[in-house]
Design an enzyme around this catalytic site. Structure first.
Site, PDB file in Angstrom:
ATOM      1  N   ALA A   7       0.857  -1.198   0.000  1.00 27.13           N
ATOM      2  CA  ALA A   7       0.000   0.000   0.000  1.00 27.13           C
ATOM      3  C   ALA A   7       0.883   1.235   0.000  1.00 27.13           C
ATOM      4  O   ALA A   7       1.885   1.297   0.716  1.00 27.13           O
ATOM      5  CB  ALA A   7      -0.905   0.003   1.233  1.00 27.13           C
ATOM      6  N   SER A  32      11.183   1.668  -4.513  1.00 28.89           N
ATOM      7  CA  SER A  32      11.163   2.140  -5.894  1.00 28.89           C
ATOM      8  C   SER A  32      12.563   2.369  -6.448  1.00 28.89           C
ATOM      9  O   SER A  32      13.214   3.368  -6.119  1.00 28.89           O
ATOM     10  CB  SER A  32      10.353   3.439  -5.927  1.00 28.89           C
ATOM     11  N   TYR A  70       8.257  11.606  -3.385  1.00 26.75           N
ATOM     12  CA  TYR A  70       7.878  10.187  -3.423  1.00 26.75           C
ATOM     13  C   TYR A  70       9.102   9.287  -3.218  1.00 26.75           C
ATOM     14  O   TYR A  70       9.075   8.362  -2.402  1.00 26.75           O
ATOM     15  CB  TYR A  70       7.183   9.886  -4.756  1.00 26.75           C
TER      16      TYR A  70
HETATM   17  N1  LIG Z   1       4.106   0.578 -10.478  1.00 24.89           N
HETATM   18  C1  LIG Z   1       5.424   0.656 -10.444  1.00 24.89           C
HETATM   19  O1  LIG Z   1       6.085   0.685 -11.494  1.00 24.89           O
HETATM   20  C2  LIG Z   1       6.157   0.692  -9.124  1.00 24.89           C
HETATM   21  C3  LIG Z   1       7.543   0.865  -9.142  1.00 24.89           C
HETATM   22  C4  LIG Z   1       8.231   0.883  -7.927  1.00 24.89           C
HETATM   23  C5  LIG Z   1       7.562   0.712  -6.729  1.00 24.89           C
HETATM   24  N2  LIG Z   1       6.195   0.577  -6.737  1.00 24.89           N
HETATM   25  C6  LIG Z   1       5.533   0.388  -5.439  1.00 24.89           C
HETATM   26  O2  LIG Z   1       4.726  -0.783  -5.530  1.00 24.89           O
HETATM   27  C7  LIG Z   1       3.550  -0.622  -4.721  1.00 24.89           C
HETATM   28  C8  LIG Z   1       2.303  -0.875  -5.555  1.00 24.89           C
HETATM   29  O3  LIG Z   1       2.246   0.090  -6.611  1.00 24.89           O
HETATM   30  P1  LIG Z   1       1.147   0.020  -7.767  1.00 24.89           P
HETATM   31  O4  LIG Z   1       1.759   0.527  -9.010  1.00 24.89           O
HETATM   32  O5  LIG Z   1       0.499  -1.310  -7.754  1.00 24.89           O
HETATM   33  O6  LIG Z   1       0.130   1.154  -7.273  1.00 24.89           O
HETATM   34  P2  LIG Z   1      -1.417   1.079  -6.929  1.00 24.89           P
HETATM   35  O7  LIG Z   1      -1.839   2.498  -6.693  1.00 24.89           O
HETATM   36  O8  LIG Z   1      -2.151   0.282  -7.957  1.00 24.89           O
HETATM   37  O9  LIG Z   1      -1.428   0.257  -5.568  1.00 24.89           O
HETATM   38  C9  LIG Z   1      -1.366   0.855  -4.296  1.00 24.89           C
HETATM   39  C10 LIG Z   1      -2.504   0.299  -3.467  1.00 24.89           C
HETATM   40  O10 LIG Z   1      -2.411   0.847  -2.150  1.00 24.89           O
HETATM   41  C11 LIG Z   1      -3.709   1.240  -1.741  1.00 24.89           C
HETATM   42  N3  LIG Z   1      -3.586   2.318  -0.768  1.00 24.89           N
HETATM   43  C12 LIG Z   1      -3.105   3.574  -0.987  1.00 24.89           C
HETATM   44  N4  LIG Z   1      -3.120   4.284   0.143  1.00 24.89           N
HETATM   45  C13 LIG Z   1      -3.603   3.460   1.115  1.00 24.89           C
HETATM   46  C14 LIG Z   1      -3.857   3.631   2.501  1.00 24.89           C
HETATM   47  N5  LIG Z   1      -3.620   4.804   3.124  1.00 24.89           N
HETATM   48  N6  LIG Z   1      -4.375   2.585   3.198  1.00 24.89           N
HETATM   49  C15 LIG Z   1      -4.621   1.400   2.571  1.00 24.89           C
HETATM   50  N7  LIG Z   1      -4.394   1.190   1.257  1.00 24.89           N
HETATM   51  C16 LIG Z   1      -3.888   2.211   0.542  1.00 24.89           C
HETATM   52  C17 LIG Z   1      -4.410   1.674  -3.001  1.00 24.89           C
HETATM   53  O11 LIG Z   1      -5.834   1.657  -2.921  1.00 24.89           O
HETATM   54  C18 LIG Z   1      -3.882   0.659  -4.017  1.00 24.89           C
HETATM   55  O12 LIG Z   1      -4.696  -0.490  -4.086  1.00 24.89           O
HETATM   56  C19 LIG Z   1       3.648   0.774  -4.119  1.00 24.89           C
HETATM   57  O13 LIG Z   1       4.226   0.644  -2.835  1.00 24.89           O
HETATM   58  C20 LIG Z   1       4.585   1.508  -5.043  1.00 24.89           C
HETATM   59  O14 LIG Z   1       5.258   2.555  -4.381  1.00 24.89           O
HETATM   60  C21 LIG Z   1       5.492   0.566  -7.899  1.00 24.89           C
END
Ligand SMILES: NC(=O)c1ccc[n+]([C@@H]2O[C@H](COP(=O)([O-])OP(=O)(O)OC[C@H]3O[C@@H](n4cnc5c(N)ncnc54)[C@H](O)[C@@H]3O)[C@@H](O)[C@H]2O)c1
Length: 303
Positions: free
Chosen positions: A73, A116, A141
């Site tokens: 999350a 990240s 971020y």
């Molecule tokens: N997408 C990428 O390329 C990428 C790259 C590096 C790191 N990340 C990390 O991977 C993780 C997932 O990213 P993603 O791309 O699937 O994003 P996403 O936004 O689809 O997933 C994040 C989830 O967290 C939930 N969320 C947000 N705030 C919350 C809160 N306060 N309480 C409970 N739930 C909460 C959201 O509803 C969502 O389902 C994150 O930690 C992100 O920083 C993603």
């Protein structure tokens, strides 16, 4: 194994939930659906629709007693983080500190945390970027995601439990939000489906490390039984240009829409890819899905 996945209704988290269920684990999901969707969550997992700051979480942890807590999350938008750094830090810094504390209190033996690779290192001094590259984020971020790493390590060290921290490249695949700011594959695919032109930032020759989401899920499965104390990059080790993405996606979708070049994105890192030999050595992980195959799987999911 009982595994609690935060952010399990989101893009990456929902693939991890499915991979854990496929291995026969019992999965509970904590997600406030800020950007996630209920429909992303496999019915075999229990979804708790709560915020990571909610008081209710103490009861959820106490009754489920997770053996592993997988924390995905997050406030995952660089743009939102720039506009509201306090909100960003509350979720990614404070929220992670809270999840780590709850994991320890519930008797979990391990925390897995999504960081990240694209933002914690900042402008690369050399390519590919290894884990010992200086930490020099250029965004709120990136700073808050790294702060989360420190809180996970602190909680685990103090309590004597295990952790694995993954620094992902740019994920793509099914269920990525086409209306998000990042995720050029999902954005272009959404525009192509709508028959609207795609805007390529700058000359489109900037190269990033694009990784299929199924490979990320597999790393999270391996981390259940290996990689304790590991901080590892998870990427392909190669850069792919935005022009190439447009080309491969166009072919896969039978697309006829045009691309046009817009201004370069301000503050964007131009070239970036991750060295992933540590994950290979410690976890036996390496990407299994090529960029072209990942695009095909993504396009198939849109049908
Ligand atoms: N997408 C990428 O390329 C990428 C790259 C590096 C790191 N990340 C990390 O991977 C993780 C997932 O990213 P993603 O791309 O699937 O994003 P996403 O936004 O689809 O997933 C994040 C989830 O967290 C939930 N969320 C947000 N705030 C919350 C809160 N306060 N309480 C409970 N739930 C909460 C959201 O509803 C969502 O389902 C994150 O930690 C992100 O920083 C993603």
């Amino acid at each position: 194994m009982r595994i609690l996945v935060t952010g399990g209704a989101g893009f990456i988290g929902s693939h991890i939930v499915e991979a854990y269920l496929a291995e026969g684990h019992e999965v509970a999901v904590v997600d406030n659906l800020a950007t996630g969707r209920r429909s992303n969550v496999d019915r075999r997992a229990t979804l708790h629709e709560v915020d990571i700051h909610s008081r209710e979480l103490e009861h959820i942890f106490a009754s489920f007693q997770p053996e592993v807590v997988n924390h995905h999350a997050a406030q995952a938008s660089v743009k939102v983080g720039q506009a509201d750094p306090v909100h960003d830090l509350e979720i990614n810094g404070g929220g992670t500190a809270r999840i780590a504390r709850l994991a320890v209190a519930a008797g979990a033996r391990k925390i897995i945390y999504a960081s990240s690779g694209g933002t914690v290192y900042g402008e690369p001094e050399c390519l590919p970027v290894t884990e010992d590259h200086p930490i020099a984020p250029r965004s709120n971020y990136g700073t808050s995601k790294y702060t989360g790493e420190l809180y996970v390590q602190l909680a685990a060290r103090t309590a004597g439990i295990a952790y694995t921290i993954f620094r992902y490249g740019n994920a793509f695949g099914p269920r990525q939000d086409p209306h998000g700011e990042a995720g050029v594959v999902a954005i272009f695919a959404g525009l192509m489906l709508a028959g609207r032109p795609c805007t390529i930032d700058g000359d489109g020759e900037q190269k990033k490390d694009y990784l299929y989401v199924g490979d990320i899920a597999r790393a999270n499965v391996l981390a259940l039984t290996a990689g304790d104390g590991l901080v590892a990059n998870i990427g392909t080790g190669e850069g792919t240009t935005v022009n190439h993405i447009f080309h491969v996606l166009s072919e896969a979708m039978g697309n006829t829409v045009e691309s046009r070049n817009g201004p370069p994105r301000p503050g964007d890192v131009r070239n970036f890819w991750l060295d992933c030999s540590l994950a290979k050595a410690k976890l036996g992980w390496q990407p299994a899905v090529s960029f072209e195959e990942g695009i095909r799987l993504t396009v198939d999911s849109l049908a």
